[in-house]
Design a protein around this motif. Structure first.
Motif, PDB file in Angstrom:
ATOM      1  N   GLY A 142      38.841  48.641  60.751  1.00  0.00           N
ATOM      2  CA  GLY A 142      39.803  47.266  60.551  1.00  0.00           C
ATOM      3  C   GLY A 142      41.030  47.519  61.411  1.00  0.00           C
ATOM      4  O   GLY A 142      41.291  48.482  61.825  1.00  0.00           O
ATOM      5  N   ARG A 143      41.870  46.501  61.474  1.00  0.00           N
ATOM      6  CA  ARG A 143      43.180  46.702  62.286  1.00  0.00           C
ATOM      7  C   ARG A 143      44.025  47.666  61.471  1.00  0.00           C
ATOM      8  O   ARG A 143      44.252  47.481  60.114  1.00  0.00           O
ATOM      9  CB  ARG A 143      43.909  45.295  62.094  1.00  0.00           C
ATOM     10  N   ASN A 144      44.119  48.712  62.147  1.00  0.00           N
ATOM     11  CA  ASN A 144      45.150  49.956  61.561  1.00  0.00           C
ATOM     12  C   ASN A 144      44.513  50.726  60.331  1.00  0.00           C
ATOM     13  O   ASN A 144      45.118  51.089  59.375  1.00  0.00           O
ATOM     14  CB  ASN A 144      46.463  49.384  61.228  1.00  0.00           C
ATOM     15  N   CYS A 145      43.043  50.741  60.195  1.00  0.00           N
ATOM     16  CA  CYS A 145      42.607  51.449  59.082  1.00  0.00           C
ATOM     17  C   CYS A 145      41.042  51.691  59.597  1.00  0.00           C
ATOM     18  O   CYS A 145      40.482  51.126  60.284  1.00  0.00           O
ATOM     19  CB  CYS A 145      42.368  50.371  57.616  1.00  0.00           C
ATOM     20  N   LEU A 146      40.646  52.683  58.358  1.00  0.00           N
ATOM     21  CA  LEU A 146      39.223  53.143  58.725  1.00  0.00           C
ATOM     22  C   LEU A 146      38.791  53.412  57.303  1.00  0.00           C
ATOM     23  O   LEU A 146      39.482  54.181  56.414  1.00  0.00           O
ATOM     24  CB  LEU A 146      38.971  54.524  59.453  1.00  0.00           C
ATOM     25  N   ALA A 147      37.616  52.565  56.683  1.00  0.00           N
ATOM     26  CA  ALA A 147      37.132  52.846  55.437  1.00  0.00           C
ATOM     27  C   ALA A 147      35.940  53.602  55.554  1.00  0.00           C
ATOM     28  O   ALA A 147      35.010  53.354  56.493  1.00  0.00           O
ATOM     29  CB  ALA A 147      36.967  51.628  54.892  1.00  0.00           C
ATOM     30  N   LEU A 148      35.678  54.556  54.880  1.00  0.00           N
ATOM     31  CA  LEU A 148      34.407  55.356  54.864  1.00  0.00           C
ATOM     32  C   LEU A 148      34.035  55.915  53.536  1.00  0.00           C
ATOM     33  O   LEU A 148      34.660  56.140  52.589  1.00  0.00           O
ATOM     34  CB  LEU A 148      35.141  56.852  55.597  1.00  0.00           C
ATOM     35  N   GLY A 149      32.606  56.186  53.471  1.00  0.00           N
ATOM     36  CA  GLY A 149      32.057  56.381  52.070  1.00  0.00           C
ATOM     37  C   GLY A 149      30.653  57.139  52.350  1.00  0.00           C
ATOM     38  O   GLY A 149      30.141  56.668  53.370  1.00  0.00           O
ATOM     39  N   ASN A 150      30.205  57.780  51.289  1.00  0.00           N
ATOM     40  CA  ASN A 150      28.894  58.515  51.269  1.00  0.00           C
ATOM     41  C   ASN A 150      28.581  58.317  49.709  1.00  0.00           C
ATOM     42  O   ASN A 150      29.349  58.420  48.958  1.00  0.00           O
ATOM     43  CB  ASN A 150      29.000  59.909  51.965  1.00  0.00           C
ATOM     44  N   ILE A 151      27.235  58.594  49.643  1.00  0.00           N
ATOM     45  CA  ILE A 151      26.501  58.300  48.470  1.00  0.00           C
ATOM     46  C   ILE A 151      26.792  57.231  47.719  1.00  0.00           C
ATOM     47  O   ILE A 151      27.275  57.352  46.564  1.00  0.00           O
ATOM     48  CB  ILE A 151      26.754  59.671  47.504  1.00  0.00           C
ATOM     49  N   LEU A 152      26.789  56.094  48.448  1.00  0.00           N
ATOM     50  CA  LEU A 152      27.250  54.772  48.089  1.00  0.00           C
ATOM     51  C   LEU A 152      26.448  53.908  47.157  1.00  0.00           C
ATOM     52  O   LEU A 152      24.847  54.045  47.518  1.00  0.00           O
ATOM     53  CB  LEU A 152      27.736  53.908  49.307  1.00  0.00           C
ATOM     54  N   ALA A 153      26.608  53.123  46.529  1.00  0.00           N
ATOM     55  CA  ALA A 153      25.798  52.126  45.701  1.00  0.00           C
ATOM     56  C   ALA A 153      24.943  51.185  46.810  1.00  0.00           C
ATOM     57  O   ALA A 153      24.139  50.619  46.551  1.00  0.00           O
ATOM     58  CB  ALA A 153      26.468  51.417  44.732  1.00  0.00           C
ATOM     59  N   ASN A 154      26.006  50.845  48.034  1.00  0.00           N
ATOM     60  CA  ASN A 154      25.345  49.766  49.054  1.00  0.00           C
ATOM     61  C   ASN A 154      26.217  50.050  50.240  1.00  0.00           C
ATOM     62  O   ASN A 154      27.383  50.707  50.270  1.00  0.00           O
ATOM     63  CB  ASN A 154      25.678  48.378  48.353  1.00  0.00           C
ATOM     64  N   PRO A 155      25.832  49.680  51.303  1.00  0.00           N
ATOM     65  CA  PRO A 155      26.578  49.875  52.492  1.00  0.00           C
ATOM     66  C   PRO A 155      27.765  49.101  52.879  1.00  0.00           C
ATOM     67  O   PRO A 155      28.503  49.405  53.699  1.00  0.00           O
ATOM     68  CB  PRO A 155      25.376  49.523  53.828  1.00  0.00           C
ATOM     69  N   GLN A 156      27.915  47.889  52.052  1.00  0.00           N
ATOM     70  CA  GLN A 156      29.018  47.148  52.281  1.00  0.00           C
ATOM     71  C   GLN A 156      30.322  47.520  51.613  1.00  0.00           C
ATOM     72  O   GLN A 156      31.451  46.810  51.840  1.00  0.00           O
ATOM     73  CB  GLN A 156      28.674  45.922  51.566  1.00  0.00           C
ATOM     74  N   VAL A 157      30.216  48.648  50.803  1.00  0.00           N
ATOM     75  CA  VAL A 157      31.636  49.354  50.198  1.00  0.00           C
ATOM     76  C   VAL A 157      32.565  49.582  51.397  1.00  0.00           C
ATOM     77  O   VAL A 157      33.938  48.631  51.142  1.00  0.00           O
ATOM     78  CB  VAL A 157      31.190  50.487  49.466  1.00  0.00           C
ATOM     79  N   PRO A 158      32.617  50.132  52.501  1.00  0.00           N
ATOM     80  CA  PRO A 158      33.663  50.240  53.263  1.00  0.00           C
ATOM     81  C   PRO A 158      34.211  48.941  53.784  1.00  0.00           C
ATOM     82  O   PRO A 158      35.638  49.048  54.060  1.00  0.00           O
ATOM     83  CB  PRO A 158      33.101  51.152  54.248  1.00  0.00           C
ATOM     84  N   GLN A 159      33.227  47.936  54.108  1.00  0.00           N
ATOM     85  CA  GLN A 159      34.022  46.547  54.740  1.00  0.00           C
ATOM     86  C   GLN A 159      34.536  45.932  53.602  1.00  0.00           C
ATOM     87  O   GLN A 159      35.522  45.526  54.035  1.00  0.00           O
ATOM     88  CB  GLN A 159      32.518  45.737  55.140  1.00  0.00           C
ATOM     89  N   LYS A 160      34.203  46.085  52.513  1.00  0.00           N
ATOM     90  CA  LYS A 160      35.058  45.543  51.146  1.00  0.00           C
ATOM     91  C   LYS A 160      36.410  45.889  51.332  1.00  0.00           C
ATOM     92  O   LYS A 160      37.303  45.377  50.940  1.00  0.00           O
ATOM     93  CB  LYS A 160      34.339  45.321  49.977  1.00  0.00           C
ATOM     94  N   MET A 161      36.484  47.371  51.451  1.00  0.00           N
ATOM     95  CA  MET A 161      37.715  48.125  51.193  1.00  0.00           C
ATOM     96  C   MET A 161      38.478  47.710  52.673  1.00  0.00           C
ATOM     97  O   MET A 161      39.726  47.314  52.450  1.00  0.00           O
ATOM     98  CB  MET A 161      37.394  49.549  51.446  1.00  0.00           C
ATOM     99  N   ALA A 162      38.086  47.525  53.964  1.00  0.00           N
ATOM    100  CA  ALA A 162      38.630  47.386  54.920  1.00  0.00           C
ATOM    101  C   ALA A 162      39.170  45.784  54.845  1.00  0.00           C
ATOM    102  O   ALA A 162      40.515  45.506  55.239  1.00  0.00           O
ATOM    103  CB  ALA A 162      37.849  47.262  56.239  1.00  0.00           C
ATOM    104  N   ASP A 163      38.542  44.877  54.297  1.00  0.00           N
ATOM    105  CA  ASP A 163      38.896  43.517  53.918  1.00  0.00           C
ATOM    106  C   ASP A 163      40.223  43.447  52.986  1.00  0.00           C
ATOM    107  O   ASP A 163      41.133  42.544  53.279  1.00  0.00           O
ATOM    108  CB  ASP A 163      37.777  42.696  53.338  1.00  0.00           C
ATOM    109  N   ALA A 164      40.108  44.186  52.065  1.00  0.00           N
ATOM    110  CA  ALA A 164      41.205  44.173  51.139  1.00  0.00           C
ATOM    111  C   ALA A 164      42.358  44.683  51.840  1.00  0.00           C
ATOM    112  O   ALA A 164      43.608  44.242  51.442  1.00  0.00           O
ATOM    113  CB  ALA A 164      40.827  44.959  49.849  1.00  0.00           C
ATOM    114  N   PHE A 165      42.242  46.101  52.805  1.00  0.00           N
ATOM    115  CA  PHE A 165      43.387  46.492  53.265  1.00  0.00           C
ATOM    116  C   PHE A 165      44.000  45.399  54.062  1.00  0.00           C
ATOM    117  O   PHE A 165      45.353  45.278  54.199  1.00  0.00           O
ATOM    118  CB  PHE A 165      43.106  47.568  53.912  1.00  0.00           C
ATOM    119  N   THR A 166      43.355  44.772  54.967  1.00  0.00           N
ATOM    120  CA  THR A 166      43.924  43.715  56.159  1.00  0.00           C
ATOM    121  C   THR A 166      44.139  42.485  55.481  1.00  0.00           C
ATOM    122  O   THR A 166      44.757  41.692  56.338  1.00  0.00           O
ATOM    123  CB  THR A 166      42.898  43.596  56.975  1.00  0.00           C
TER     124      THR A 166
END
Length: 253
Positions: free
Chosen positions: A109-133
């Motif tokens: 995202g703008r000025n951020c990078l969200a990253l994850g592994n062994i996740l419950a679903n692939p959308q977790v980093p997107q939700k994190m970046a959305d909240a940050f921005t």
């Protein structure tokens, strides 16, 4: 089993990170930051030396994609690793090793990078970046906390509980504004980190002044008087002559 975010504040030049996992003491291993220069994540069967290499390159002004390439080339075990970099211009890059067996993903995202592994679903980093921005006017630490909470609330890690978490934000003079860690939680490490963060509010300037201007910081009266009393009880006035020089310190209630 780890989800994290690194972010940059355009107004202040601060870099920060928030991270959580079901393992212990995640804050010491995975995050590396350089004020005004960049942020680095190294996770999944973590080799903290990769983070050390990455942040040294970012501190020299190396672009995020070049940092990731050089870090990947530095180890024969890179296919077990997950790394991410955010550089001095807010550009991000990531690498996911091919030996990772789980759901993993990242979002830039703008000025951020969200990253994850062994996740419950692939959308977790997107939700994190959305909240940050969502609200750039908020302090960087709050934006990072909201992102971590969004990751948890959108599914987070496939198995829990989340046992450790950390929040770190850089500051001027090499003194972090925040370096808060939950090394072991018996409930929810992200909730515990939020409670610690809220309790810490207002301490940032005090900690900085203690480091940079110690003479301007008064001593708490109860600590001062209790110390003098104990020194007298133990007959240590010659070794610790504080009572004889009370006027040398500024004391406050």
């Amino acid at each position: 089993m780890t989800f994290s975010i690194i972010g940059r504040c355009e107004r202040t030049g601060c870099y920060g990170a928030a991270i959580t996992t079901s393992d212990l003491a995640v804050g010491s291993r995975c995050v590396r930051l350089s004020h005004g220069r960049g942020a680095m994540l190294s996770q999944h069967r973590t080799d903290s030396r990769l983070g050390d290499l990455g942040i040294s390159l970012l501190a020299k002004g190396t672009a995020a994609d070049a940092v990731v390439s050089e870090v990947c080339a530095s180890t024969a075990d890179i296919e077990w690793r997950q790394i991410g970099a955010l550089d001095a211009d807010g550009r991000a890059a990531a690498y996911h090793g091919r030996r990772m067996y789980s759901i993993y993903s990242h979002t830039v995202g703008r000025n951020c990078l969200a990253l994850g592994n062994i996740l419950a679903n692939p959308q977790v980093p997107q939700k994190m970046a959305d909240a940050f921005t969502r609200d750039p006017s908020l302090p960087l630490a709050e934006r990072l906390m909201k992102a971590l909470e969004a990751g948890r609330d959108s599914g987070g890690e496939i198995l829990g509980p989340l046992r450790s978490a950390a929040l770190r934000v850089t500051g001027e003079h090499g003194i972090d504004t925040y370096d808060l860690r939950i090394d072991v939680s018996h409930t929810d490490a992200v909730a515990d980190l939020r409670a610690l963060y809220e309790a810490y509010q207002g301490r940032e300037d005090t900690i900085r002044r203690v480091a940079l201007e110690p003479e301007t910081m008064p001593i708490m009266r109860n600590l001062f008087e209790a110390s003098i009393e104990r020194i007298a009880e133990l007959g240590l006035e010659d070794r610790f002559p504080t009572a004889r020089h009370k006027d040398s310190w500024t004391v406050k209630d």
